[in-house]
Design a protein around this motif. Structure first.
Motif, mmCIF file in Angstrom:
data_model
loop_
_atom_site.group_PDB
_atom_site.id
_atom_site.type_symbol
_atom_site.label_atom_id
_atom_site.label_comp_id
_atom_site.label_asym_id
_atom_site.label_seq_id
_atom_site.Cartn_x
_atom_site.Cartn_y
_atom_site.Cartn_z
ATOM 1 N N GLU A 39 0.697 -1.363 -0.055
ATOM 2 C CA GLU A 39 -0.051 -0.108 0.140
ATOM 3 C C GLU A 39 1.034 1.225 -0.127
ATOM 4 O O GLU A 39 1.578 1.539 1.089
ATOM 5 N N VAL A 40 0.882 1.834 -1.085
ATOM 6 C CA VAL A 40 1.928 3.007 -1.301
ATOM 7 C C VAL A 40 1.021 4.348 -0.555
ATOM 8 O O VAL A 40 -0.007 4.442 -0.859
ATOM 9 N N SER A 56 3.184 7.419 -7.064
ATOM 10 C CA SER A 56 2.854 6.277 -7.949
ATOM 11 C C SER A 56 4.029 5.053 -7.021
ATOM 12 O O SER A 56 4.934 5.419 -6.679
ATOM 13 N N LEU A 57 3.607 3.770 -7.500
ATOM 14 C CA LEU A 57 4.366 2.689 -7.201
ATOM 15 C C LEU A 57 4.378 2.096 -8.255
ATOM 16 O O LEU A 57 3.686 1.563 -9.066
ATOM 17 N N LYS A 58 5.754 1.412 -8.504
ATOM 18 C CA LYS A 58 6.097 0.608 -9.762
ATOM 19 C C LYS A 58 6.471 -0.639 -9.150
ATOM 20 O O LYS A 58 7.361 -0.774 -8.283
ATOM 21 N N GLN A 92 6.582 -1.858 -13.685
ATOM 22 C CA GLN A 92 5.425 -1.532 -14.124
ATOM 23 C C GLN A 92 4.570 -0.864 -13.049
ATOM 24 O O GLN A 92 4.452 -1.014 -11.966
ATOM 25 N N THR A 93 3.881 0.513 -13.471
ATOM 26 C CA THR A 93 3.208 1.208 -12.456
ATOM 27 C C THR A 93 1.940 0.549 -11.934
ATOM 28 O O THR A 93 0.813 0.153 -12.890
ATOM 29 N N VAL A 94 1.869 0.194 -10.864
ATOM 30 C CA VAL A 94 0.483 -0.820 -10.485
ATOM 31 C C VAL A 94 -0.304 0.180 -9.352
ATOM 32 O O VAL A 94 -1.548 0.022 -9.333
ATOM 33 N N GLN A 95 0.412 1.306 -8.715
ATOM 34 C CA GLN A 95 -0.488 2.296 -7.740
ATOM 35 C C GLN A 95 -0.116 3.608 -8.400
ATOM 36 O O GLN A 95 0.824 4.055 -8.579
ATOM 37 N N GLU A 140 9.456 0.714 -6.398
ATOM 38 C CA GLU A 140 9.907 1.616 -6.477
ATOM 39 C C GLU A 140 8.511 2.817 -6.553
ATOM 40 O O GLU A 140 7.750 2.493 -7.061
ATOM 41 N N GLY A 141 8.969 3.697 -5.420
ATOM 42 C CA GLY A 141 7.996 4.773 -5.288
ATOM 43 C C GLY A 141 8.221 6.133 -5.771
ATOM 44 O O GLY A 141 9.392 6.549 -5.580
ATOM 45 N N PHE A 142 7.366 6.991 -6.279
ATOM 46 C CA PHE A 142 7.731 8.248 -6.821
ATOM 47 C C PHE A 142 6.672 9.279 -6.430
ATOM 48 O O PHE A 142 5.280 8.964 -6.193
#
Ligand code: ZN
Length: 203
Positions: free
Chosen positions: A54-55, A132-134, A138-141, A189-191
């Protein structure tokens, strides 16, 4: 220091888990023992077969306060970061069904990833932050702070009615939709916008 987490703050995520829309923020805590030490991998615990990411945007409290009025909430944080509230979804579902507290599914060792923080004044519009979370590139959230049911200022005010906020306390502000199971070997990976805030391997 304490970690205060907000549940069910994005309507698309409430729908994906078939939860009811709450009439006030859902709050739970993680202990400091849940924090993943810097540069360490996330190790899947043996008690769960469904750990999900859960980002979440994270507020860092910079001033002691209680019963904070929403109009002053702004003065209580000046850094916004990104983290993961790792959740043992299989355990949580059982606890929810039995009306029991969520701690075993949410507050276990290494369930809290804290990434980097940005100073508030580096962010153009805090009411509309994209994050976002990759997973494995791949971007999932993908979420925006504008989609939160309760905004930063409302959360700080609400939480401070129950818990005195202290310097260094963190508030995890809830996750958008797209939560999914993680597996050994995954890279997360979070952005915030295009800034990378964390990178962690799953073991
Ligand atoms: Zn969460």
């Amino acid at each position: 220091m304490k970690i205060i987490c907000i549940g069910r703050n994005y309507s698309a995520h409430i729908k994906e888990l078939s939860n009811k829309m709450p009439s006030s923020p859902v709050i739970f805590l993680k202990p400091d023992s849940s924090i993943i030490p810097k540069n360490q991998k996330f190790i899947i615990p043996s008690f769960s077969n469904n750990i999900q990411h859960e980002v979440e945007l994270v507020l860092k409290i910079k001033k002691v306060g209680k019963h904070i009025d929403t109009s002053f909430s702004n003065k209580y944080y000046n850094e916004i970061g990104l983290g993961i509230d790792f959740t043992a979804r299989d355990i949580q579902t059982k606890l929810k069904d039995n009306g029991q507290p969520w701690e075993k599914s949410k507050a276990f060792d290494n369930s809290c990833l804290i990434g980097s923080f940005l100073s508030k004044n580096m962010i153009e519009d805090t009411s509309d932050i994209e994050f976002s979370l990759k997973k494995n590139n791949q971007t999932v959230q993908l979420g925006r702070s504008s989609e939160m049911i309760w905004k930063f200022d409302e959360l700080i005010s609400y939480v401070s009615r129950y818990f005195t906020l202290k310097i260094g306390d963190l508030i995890f502000t809830g996750t958008p939709s797209g939560v999914s199971k993680i597996n050994s070997g995954d890279l997360l990976e979070g952005f915030i916008n295009s800034n990378q805030m964390f990178s962690i391997k799953v073991k």
